[in-house]
Design a protein around this motif. Sequence first.
Motif, PDB file in Angstrom:
ATOM      1  N   GLN A  35       0.861  -1.404   0.024  1.00 24.53           N
ATOM      2  CA  GLN A  35      -0.065  -0.113  -0.053  1.00 24.53           C
ATOM      3  C   GLN A  35       0.978   1.273  -0.100  1.00 24.53           C
ATOM      4  OE1 GLN A  35      -2.558   0.499   3.459  1.00 24.53           O
ATOM      5  NE2 GLN A  35      -4.065   1.727   2.194  1.00 24.53           N
ATOM      6  N   ILE A  36       0.539   2.413  -0.736  1.00 20.05           N
ATOM      7  CA  ILE A  36       0.975   3.591  -0.550  1.00 20.05           C
ATOM      8  C   ILE A  36      -0.009   4.508  -0.233  1.00 20.05           C
ATOM      9  CG2 ILE A  36       0.590   4.079  -2.950  1.00 20.05           C
ATOM     10  CD1 ILE A  36       3.293   5.780  -3.046  1.00 20.05           C
ATOM     11  N   LEU A  37       0.145   5.373   0.892  1.00 14.68           N
ATOM     12  CA  LEU A  37      -0.988   6.418   1.467  1.00 14.68           C
ATOM     13  C   LEU A  37      -0.224   7.798   1.158  1.00 14.68           C
ATOM     14  CD1 LEU A  37      -1.110   4.515   4.872  1.00 14.68           C
ATOM     15  CD2 LEU A  37      -2.975   4.537   2.873  1.00 14.68           C
ATOM     16  N   GLU A  38      -1.145   8.740   0.831  1.00 19.43           N
ATOM     17  CA  GLU A  38      -0.973   9.941   0.720  1.00 19.43           C
ATOM     18  C   GLU A  38      -2.005  10.978   1.420  1.00 19.43           C
ATOM     19  OE1 GLU A  38       0.410   9.899  -3.781  1.00 19.43           O
ATOM     20  OE2 GLU A  38      -1.786   9.715  -3.403  1.00 19.43           O
ATOM     21  N   GLY A  39      -1.640  12.075   2.046  1.00 14.04           N
ATOM     22  CA  GLY A  39      -2.491  12.822   2.778  1.00 14.04           C
ATOM     23  C   GLY A  39      -1.701  13.711   3.837  1.00 14.04           C
ATOM     24  N   ASP A  40      -2.179  14.070   4.746  1.00  7.36           N
ATOM     25  CA  ASP A  40      -1.737  14.961   5.891  1.00  7.36           C
ATOM     26  C   ASP A  40      -0.650  14.014   6.613  1.00  7.36           C
ATOM     27  OD1 ASP A  40      -1.595  17.351   7.936  1.00  7.36           O
ATOM     28  OD2 ASP A  40      -2.205  15.447   9.124  1.00  7.36           O
ATOM     29  N   LYS A  41       0.419  14.403   6.855  1.00  9.05           N
ATOM     30  CA  LYS A  41       1.507  13.571   7.509  1.00  9.05           C
ATOM     31  C   LYS A  41       0.976  12.935   8.765  1.00  9.05           C
ATOM     32  CE  LYS A  41       6.331  13.776   9.171  1.00  9.05           C
ATOM     33  NZ  LYS A  41       7.781  14.578   9.275  1.00  9.05           N
ATOM     34  N   GLU A  42       0.565  13.648   9.503  1.00 12.16           N
ATOM     35  CA  GLU A  42       0.126  12.959  11.023  1.00 12.16           C
ATOM     36  C   GLU A  42      -1.333  12.191  10.600  1.00 12.16           C
ATOM     37  OE1 GLU A  42       1.483  13.364  13.788  1.00 12.16           O
ATOM     38  OE2 GLU A  42       2.905  14.452  12.521  1.00 12.16           O
ATOM     39  N   ASN A  43      -2.240  12.480   9.995  1.00 12.50           N
ATOM     40  CA  ASN A  43      -3.221  11.554   9.413  1.00 12.50           C
ATOM     41  C   ASN A  43      -2.859  10.073   8.904  1.00 12.50           C
ATOM     42  OD1 ASN A  43      -5.131  13.297  10.205  1.00 12.50           O
ATOM     43  ND2 ASN A  43      -5.743  13.658   8.267  1.00 12.50           N
ATOM     44  N   VAL A  44      -1.671  10.279   8.014  1.00 13.32           N
ATOM     45  CA  VAL A  44      -1.047   8.969   7.480  1.00 13.32           C
ATOM     46  C   VAL A  44      -0.367   8.302   8.582  1.00 13.32           C
ATOM     47  CG1 VAL A  44       0.635   8.271   5.680  1.00 13.32           C
ATOM     48  CG2 VAL A  44      -1.115  10.021   5.105  1.00 13.32           C
ATOM     49  N   LYS A  45       0.413   9.022   9.345  1.00 10.37           N
ATOM     50  CA  LYS A  45       1.249   8.127  10.282  1.00 10.37           C
ATOM     51  C   LYS A  45       0.235   7.530  11.501  1.00 10.37           C
ATOM     52  CE  LYS A  45       5.715  10.390  10.285  1.00 10.37           C
ATOM     53  NZ  LYS A  45       6.831  10.627  11.181  1.00 10.37           N
ATOM     54  N   ASP A  46      -0.757   8.273  11.725  1.00  9.81           N
ATOM     55  CA  ASP A  46      -1.957   7.622  12.719  1.00  9.81           C
ATOM     56  C   ASP A  46      -2.496   6.212  11.966  1.00  9.81           C
ATOM     57  OD1 ASP A  46      -1.203   9.764  14.333  1.00  9.81           O
ATOM     58  OD2 ASP A  46      -3.368  10.768  13.968  1.00  9.81           O
ATOM     59  N   LEU A  47      -2.738   6.445  10.780  1.00  8.49           N
ATOM     60  CA  LEU A  47      -3.143   5.249  10.028  1.00  8.49           C
ATOM     61  C   LEU A  47      -2.416   4.164  10.004  1.00  8.49           C
ATOM     62  CD1 LEU A  47      -5.692   3.736   8.577  1.00  8.49           C
ATOM     63  CD2 LEU A  47      -4.677   5.153   6.534  1.00  8.49           C
ATOM     64  N   PHE A  48      -1.061   4.253   9.533  1.00  4.53           N
ATOM     65  CA  PHE A  48      -0.110   3.508   9.490  1.00  4.53           C
ATOM     66  C   PHE A  48       0.003   2.631  10.803  1.00  4.53           C
ATOM     67  CE2 PHE A  48       4.332   1.926   9.479  1.00  4.53           C
ATOM     68  CZ  PHE A  48       4.248   1.017   8.672  1.00  4.53           C
ATOM     69  N   GLU A  49       0.015   3.294  11.893  1.00  9.48           N
ATOM     70  CA  GLU A  49       0.311   2.817  13.090  1.00  9.48           C
ATOM     71  C   GLU A  49      -0.879   1.843  13.569  1.00  9.48           C
ATOM     72  OE1 GLU A  49       2.704   2.880  15.614  1.00  9.48           O
ATOM     73  OE2 GLU A  49       3.847   3.690  13.712  1.00  9.48           O
ATOM     74  N   LYS A  50      -2.316   2.152  13.237  1.00 11.63           N
ATOM     75  CA  LYS A  50      -3.462   1.477  13.380  1.00 11.63           C
ATOM     76  C   LYS A  50      -3.236   0.243  12.685  1.00 11.63           C
ATOM     77  CE  LYS A  50      -6.855   5.147  14.180  1.00 11.63           C
ATOM     78  NZ  LYS A  50      -8.024   5.880  13.527  1.00 11.63           N
ATOM     79  N   VAL A  51      -2.670   0.148  11.299  1.00 15.80           N
ATOM     80  CA  VAL A  51      -2.523  -0.946  10.420  1.00 15.80           C
ATOM     81  C   VAL A  51      -1.427  -2.010  11.225  1.00 15.80           C
ATOM     82  CG1 VAL A  51      -1.689  -1.751   8.444  1.00 15.80           C
ATOM     83  CG2 VAL A  51      -3.303   0.195   8.189  1.00 15.80           C
ATOM     84  N   LYS A  52      -0.433  -1.210  11.705  1.00 16.97           N
ATOM     85  CA  LYS A  52       0.551  -2.151  12.260  1.00 16.97           C
ATOM     86  C   LYS A  52       0.026  -2.887  13.458  1.00 16.97           C
ATOM     87  CE  LYS A  52       4.199   0.236  13.534  1.00 16.97           C
ATOM     88  NZ  LYS A  52       5.249   1.078  13.700  1.00 16.97           N
ATOM     89  N   LYS A  53      -0.958  -2.339  14.295  1.00 15.52           N
ATOM     90  CA  LYS A  53      -1.605  -2.946  15.503  1.00 15.52           C
ATOM     91  C   LYS A  53      -2.696  -3.988  15.363  1.00 15.52           C
ATOM     92  CE  LYS A  53      -0.274   0.985  18.056  1.00 15.52           C
ATOM     93  NZ  LYS A  53      -0.822   2.038  18.936  1.00 15.52           N
ATOM     94  N   ASP A  54      -3.059  -3.828  13.832  1.00 12.48           N
ATOM     95  CA  ASP A  54      -4.415  -4.752  13.387  1.00 12.48           C
ATOM     96  C   ASP A  54      -3.728  -6.069  13.583  1.00 12.48           C
ATOM     97  OD1 ASP A  54      -6.298  -6.203  12.247  1.00 12.48           O
ATOM     98  OD2 ASP A  54      -6.938  -4.358  11.225  1.00 12.48           O
TER      99      ASP A  54
END
Length: 132
Positions: A35-54
């Motif tokens: 996956q590649i994600l684009e958007g506000d840096k904090e929003n993308v980092k928060d999302l990536f952390e959620k994915v890692k914890k899933d």
Amino acid sequence: MTITDVEAILATAKLFNSQNDITGCLIFYKRRFIQILEGDKENVKDLFEKVKKDKRHKEVYLLSEGPIEKRNFPNWGMVYYPIDDNEANRNEYEQFKRNLLLLADLTVHSNQTAILFWKRMKLLITTPPDHI
């Protein structure tokens, strides 16, 4: 991971991404995601952390990150093709793979992260699963 699991992930991702102005591309192939994600840096980092914890995901890692001048996937939604390598409709499946590879070759890569994404996607599509 079942088809139902993948579809649940997609439904959640579509809603979250639209609410948080996140765009990108998610490819699920041979039971693996890239996956590649684009958007506000904090929003993308928060999302990536959620994915890692899933708990449905294993071996989640970051290939690249960095600022971009413009989005590579400004109007993309999630694309999902529910066919497995062992399905009877082999021609459709092979065409889907060829389309992904063609898309990788024809897409303008505006930054290093996009270049790495498409290279890794091509590797995923062309390498047998037990060699990745």
